[in-house]
Design a protein around this motif. Structure first.
Motif, PDB file in Angstrom:
ATOM      1  N   LEU A 183       0.842  -1.208   0.000  1.00  0.00           N
ATOM      2  CA  LEU A 183       0.000   0.000   0.000  1.00  0.00           C
ATOM      3  C   LEU A 183       0.874   1.253   0.000  1.00  0.00           C
ATOM      4  N   GLU A 184       1.945   1.205   0.787  1.00  0.00           N
ATOM      5  CA  GLU A 184       2.890   2.339   0.797  1.00  0.00           C
ATOM      6  C   GLU A 184       3.480   2.560  -0.596  1.00  0.00           C
ATOM      7  N   ALA A 185       3.895   1.463  -1.227  1.00  0.00           N
ATOM      8  CA  ALA A 185       4.525   1.582  -2.544  1.00  0.00           C
ATOM      9  C   ALA A 185       3.554   2.212  -3.543  1.00  0.00           C
ATOM     10  N   LEU A 186       2.313   1.712  -3.564  1.00  0.00           N
ATOM     11  CA  LEU A 186       1.329   2.217  -4.521  1.00  0.00           C
ATOM     12  C   LEU A 186       1.008   3.682  -4.250  1.00  0.00           C
ATOM     13  N   SER A 187       0.800   3.990  -2.966  1.00  0.00           N
ATOM     14  CA  SER A 187       0.432   5.356  -2.597  1.00  0.00           C
ATOM     15  C   SER A 187       1.549   6.339  -2.961  1.00  0.00           C
ATOM     16  N   GLU A 188       2.789   5.950  -2.660  1.00  0.00           N
ATOM     17  CA  GLU A 188       3.925   6.845  -2.964  1.00  0.00           C
ATOM     18  C   GLU A 188       4.049   7.084  -4.462  1.00  0.00           C
ATOM     19  N   GLU A 189       3.860   6.013  -5.255  1.00  0.00           N
ATOM     20  CA  GLU A 189       4.011   6.183  -6.708  1.00  0.00           C
ATOM     21  C   GLU A 189       2.844   6.979  -7.290  1.00  0.00           C
ATOM     22  N   MET A 190       1.630   6.778  -6.759  1.00  0.00           N
ATOM     23  CA  MET A 190       0.486   7.549  -7.258  1.00  0.00           C
ATOM     24  C   MET A 190       0.656   9.032  -6.972  1.00  0.00           C
TER      25      MET A 190
END
Lengths: 386, 658
Positions: free
Chosen positions: B344-351
């Protein structure tokens, strides 16, 4: 002949045997002889095969030569049974069975790793008993069979690069297949040193290297010693004469990845400066790993120069299937006794010629080396066509 | 305008006729589907499009490419298999790509273009470019699920898309009158709540007028239109094929008399244009015919003179060129979080840094995902970037393909990999092959993520893995992480690379916790992790099987068996080198894998090690894999089809005795 004494194998189990290679020794009524293989294949010696020293009848089964991928022989495999008289009479003198069959439960089996390690250590794994499932011989069994004087290997293993493996394989081949003898002699190097000084004095764009000059001289001398200008054929059954226009000379080059021997082409018919150019380019490409296989093949003789390391005489290894290699030592300023018995300063070097005694005898090799020494002393004249 | 339409139709007609001649002379190596008779449709529609608008076409797509602006020479060179062809010799008649002019490709499969055009429309909506996506397809596509799923998605999201059905009355040889319960395609628009319009497909002026209205509506944000153009192809389905087993010579002749080009010529000469009398107009049209003939002849000469592609380049463009990793080294300071929190962190940071990323899936909007994969992101990024979908996996996977082709980075959150099998063909035939077919001119940054794995009595439709199957497909990256740290780093890499990635998360390890480095970091694909060093036996495992194996290592160590555990982390690419190095050290290899072993990941590794590491093997390679059986429900059955720690320990002990 009805029976003979099996003296021993000339090949290790698992070795790749080619047609015509000596395979084992047999002592008959008249003499001991090496028996050549009529077929090619990987040597497999069954555990119950005759042991060295035993007397065997004609027609006895000693071992198998397996084709690549062929399974180990099996079924009712090698039983050493004295054949009946009828068979003896019809059988050839020596019978080496080459057949394929399925594995048996009683034949020892080794893991690929165990075989590989056995080959590296020179252990005959067929003599071992295995501790794996159904008696499979494993790496540990092979290592346990090594004499205890071999220190246990500790520390990390150094992984061999493919280049290092290839070099090792090539050198082993040379040592296995040749009978190397090294002759050394001294030579007056003043002529070559002077010649190079002259090139330098003319501010020439390219000063031929010491090795280039010797290569040219060797090619000229080789023309007068055709019995040295030969190579083994692949089966090592005959020598093939190399014509003068194919006097390609190898130059041993130390590269970051190991020893390489690029070949300078047609040295006898090429001018010195062109040789210098060709060798410079080959050496550079060797050092950058850019040589093609073709550029390392078909030499007639190799030159190895260890002079820059301060080495004098050494025993260079023949670049098989060539039959000779010339080692160049350091040029040293030395006291020399002149013809009129005075001590004068001189420039001397040592030449080391390793030749394959199987291909040529000592006297012609010595004469060849003597002529090379003379050519070095009179380099300018020889190069100018004397 | 009429003259321009006339010229475009002539370019198509004359190019097609020349291609038919070239086919007879053996210059075209594969199929050649001509557009003769249907020229009015591509011409009338594409006259309204710019390079920014994207066209997605079908197997009969020469006309669409030419009308979109492709020079005849690029098309001809492609059919001749030359390196100067529009797809540089990798495509042929059915894979025509020129993304530079918005020609997003033709396809050998019927109907995916409908979904891809929705993707083009979605990109336009998300990035607010004002562009439209146009799908051209035949009557054969309208009884395919993609038509239904595509029109419905375009309708509910009001996508700027034009669906152009070229109803030439035969799907290859099967009459549409036979294949359709409702023979009117246009009337089906009503079923999806969008306008459906029928038009004479040989009347270019009328098509031009109606397409103009539909495209204006799309650009204004008023949603999609279905345009049914009734037409006829007057040449065979493909050059060289027999034509009169399913239709009559009389029928073909009749339609030849309704030629759209002759019809426009008659119309133009009957109504003199400004400043020109009928004779002058005829002269002008003749000049166009001549000019086009020269253009086509030049095209053929160019194509014939062009070199064939270099054979050594055959496997180029399967993947995008790798991007160097730009992030700094991993931070030494860590936090302990779950696998799910890490992704979730990875997706949120990239978005946050890439506005082109959007997520599609069932329940991933406000709800935050069945497995909290998007928790809280809806509030941050809104409904267009966290888009809940109908249950139509093929539809939204196909849409993702078209979106990636047009410049966004879709994330498909498919919940369970079993579900995305409905979109399998879109993944394998379209997404995986798009970069290759276009010779690397298209990028395919699609992330397909979701759960795999057996557990919780989920039974057989919620427990598949299938990574071995996906690993067989050139063009895909397949990632199967086992730890929170790996999951975050690999997901970051997946969201930055230009290749399509299947990111498979084992359901039973989503809540496992582990240290995750602070700050930004990325983990490259194709780099295995040595989870545990050992001396006697190498175990290769993925995902949950890493945890199962680890649980027995201490016990084995006490018995003097030292296990080295290697987690490849990615199935494709596979880090063979690390596995070989480990086997070189230990001499023994066990592969532990949850799915059935037959033809799978474990078989691939065993084959590679036998090929390249034969001399290192001191024992046979062994595998512990799942049973060759669908996943059962009852716990007593479920347990025995999955490798358990005791099975793994026993296999290792057995291997030591080999």
């Amino acid at each position: 002949m009805e029976e003979g004494t099996f003296v021993g194998w000339l090949k290790l189990p698992g070795a790749d045997v080619t047609v015509g290679e000596p395979l084992f020794e047999l002592e008959g009524e008249k003499a001991t002889q090496e028996i050549e293989s009529l077929d090619a294949g990987e040597l497999y010696i069954p555990p119950d095969a005759p042991k060295p020293g035993s007397t065997i009848p004609v027609g006895a089964l000693l071992g198998y030569l397996l084709a690549p991928g062929e399974p180990l022989p099996s079924g009712d495999a090698p039983k050493w049974v004295a054949p009946t008289q009828d068979i003896v009479e019809s059988a050839p003198e020596i019978h080496l069975a080459v057949e394929s069959a399925a594995p048996t439960g009683t034949t020892p089996v080794a893991s690929p790793r165990a075989k590989h390690v056995a080959n590296e250590l020179g252990v005959d794994w067929t003599e071992l008993s295995g501790t794996g499932r159904d008696g499979r011989i494993r790496e540990a069994d092979v290592r346990a069979a090594m004499p205890t004087v071999v220190p246990a290997i500790s520390g990390d293993r150094v992984l061999l690069t493919p280049r290092r493996k290839a070099i090792a394989e090539r050198l082993r081949t040379s040592v296995h297949r040749t009978i190397p003898v090294t002759l050394t002699t001294g030579a007056n190097a003043a002529g070559i040193v002077g010649l190079r000084d002259q090139f330098k004095a003319t501010k020439a764009a390219l000063v031929p290297a010491f090795t280039d000059i010797v290569a040219c001289l060797v090619a000229k001398v080789l023309a007068r010693h055709p019995q040295l200008a030969v190579r083994w054929d692949p089966q090592q059954s005959t020598l093939i004469a190399v014509p003068e226009e194919q006097y390609h000379i190898g130059i041993a080059v130390d590269t970051p990845d190991g020893l390489l021997v690029p070949i300078v082409r047609n040295v006898a018919r090429t001018a010195l400066l062109q040789i210098a150019k060709d060798s410079k380019s080959l050496i550079e490409r060797a050092r950058h790993g850019k040589l093609s296989i073709a550029e390392m093949q078909a030499g007639v003789l190799t030159i190895s120069n260890l002079g820059s390391y301060g080495i004098d005489g050494f025993t260079p290894i023949i670049n098989y299937p060539e039959i000779a290699v010339l080692g160049l030592g350091a040029v040293r300023r030395e006291a020399v006794v002149s013809d009129d018995d005075r001590i004068v300063p001189g420039l001397r070097m040592t030449l080391s010629l390793t030749f394959d005694h199987a291909a040529i005898d000592g006297a012609p090799a010595a004469a060849f080396l003597q002529d090379i020494a003379a050519a070095i002393e009179n380099a300018a004249a020889i190069l100018l066509g004397a | 305008m009429s003259l321009a339409l006339y010229r475009t139709m002539q370019v198509i007609r004359q190019t097609e006729e020349e291609l038919a001649r070239c086919h007879q002379r053996g210059l075209i190596h594969g199929a050649c589907h001509t557009y003769v008779g249907q020229e009015a449709i591509a011409t009338g529609v594409c006259a309204h499009l710019t390079k920014a608008d994207s066209v997605f076409s079908t197997h009969r797509g020469h006309g669409h490419a030419l009308a979109k602006g492709m020079p005849p020479r690029e098309l001809m060179a492609e059919l001749f298999g030359r390196s100067t062809g529009c797809s540089q010799g990798r495509g042929g008649s059915m894979h025509i790509f020129s993304p530079e002019i918005g020609m997003m490709g033709t396809s050998g499969i019927v109907a995916p273009c409908i979904l891809q055009a929705c993707g083009g429309g979605y990109t336009s909506m998300l990035l607010k470019t004002g562009a439209v996506g146009v799908a051209f397809f035949g009557d054969g596509a309208v009884n395919n699920g993609a038509f239904h799923e595509g029109l419905n998605m375009a309708s509910i999201w009001k996508l700027p898309v034009l669906f152009v059905c070229e109803n030439n009355q035969y799907a290859t040889e099967v009459p549409s009158s036979y294949a359709s319960g409702n023979p009117s395609v246009a009337s089906r628009g009503a079923a999806y709540g969008i306008p459906g319009i029928e038009v004479d497909g040989n009347d270019v002026l009328e098509i031009h007028r109606l397409a103009g209205e539909a495209i204006a509506r799309a650009r204004a944000g008023d949603g999609p239109t279905l345009l049914e153009c009734k037409t006829y192809r007057t040449r065979a389905h493909a050059e060289g094929m027999g034509d009169f087993t399913y239709r009559t010579r009389e029928e073909v002749e009749q339609w030849k008399h309704r030629c759209p080009i002759v019809r426009l010529r008659t119309t133009i000469t009957a109504i003199p244009l400004a400043g020109m009398d009928a004779a002058a107009v005829t002269t002008h049209l003749d000049a166009i015919d001549k000019e086009v003939a020269t253009l086509v002849q030049e095209g053929r000469a160019f194509a014939e003179a062009s070199p064939v592609p270099e054979p050594s380049t055959a496997t180029q463009h399967v993947y995008a060129p790798p991007k160097p990793i730009t992030t700094a080294a991993k931070s030494a300071s860590t936090r302990t979080i779950t696998f799910s929190q890490a992704t979730l962190e990875a997706l949120s940071e990239e978005m946050a840094v890439n506005p082109g990323i959007f997520v599609m899936g069932e329940g991933i909007g406000k709800r935050g995902g069945n497995f909290v994969t998007t928790k809280g992101l809806y509030d941050l990024y809104g409904p267009e970037r966290l888009c809940d979908t109908p249950i139509c996996e093929r539809g939204f996977v196909g849409l993702a393909c078209g979106a990636a082709m047009t410049g966004t980075r879709p994330v498909i959150d498919f919940m369970f990999v079993d579900f995305v099998l409905d979109g399998f063909a879109e993944i394998v035939n379209q997404i995986a092959k798009m970069q290759y077919m276009s010779s690397g001119r298209l990028k395919m940054p699609v992330l397909l993520r979701g759960c795999i794995g057996i557990g919780h009595s989920a039974a057989t439709h919620h427990s598949g893995s299938y990574y071995g199957m996906f690993g067989q497909v050139p063009g895909l990256r397949v990632v199967v992480p086992s730890s929170a740290e790996d999951a975050k780093g690999l997901l970051k890499h997946a969201l930055r690379c230009d290749d399509p990635v299947l990111f498979l998360e084992h359901r039973e390890i989503l809540q496992t916790k582990g240290p995750v480095p602070d700050g930004d970091y990325e983990i490259e694909f194709g780099k295995a992790r040595i989870v545990r060093e050992g001396r006697h036996v190498t175990v290769v495992a993925l995902a949950r099987m890493v945890h199962q194996t680890l649980s027995v290592c201490e016990e084995l160590e006490r018995d003097g068996i030292s296990v080295e555990l290697v987690d490849p982390r990615t199935v494709s690419p596979l880090d063979t080198a690390t596995i070989l190095q480990s086997v070189h050290k230990t001499g023994r290899l066990l592969i532990v894998d949850e799915p059935p072993g037959q033809y799978g990941f474990s078989a691939e590794i065993a084959a590679r090690v036998v090929d390249e590491g034969f001399n290192d093997l001191d024992a046979p390679i062994r595998r512990v894999t799942g049973a060759f059986c669908p996943t059962p429900y009852s716990p007593s059955l479920e347990t025995v089809v999955v490798p358990q720690p005791a099975d793994i320990a026993q296999a290792i002990r057995d291997l030591m005795r080999e």
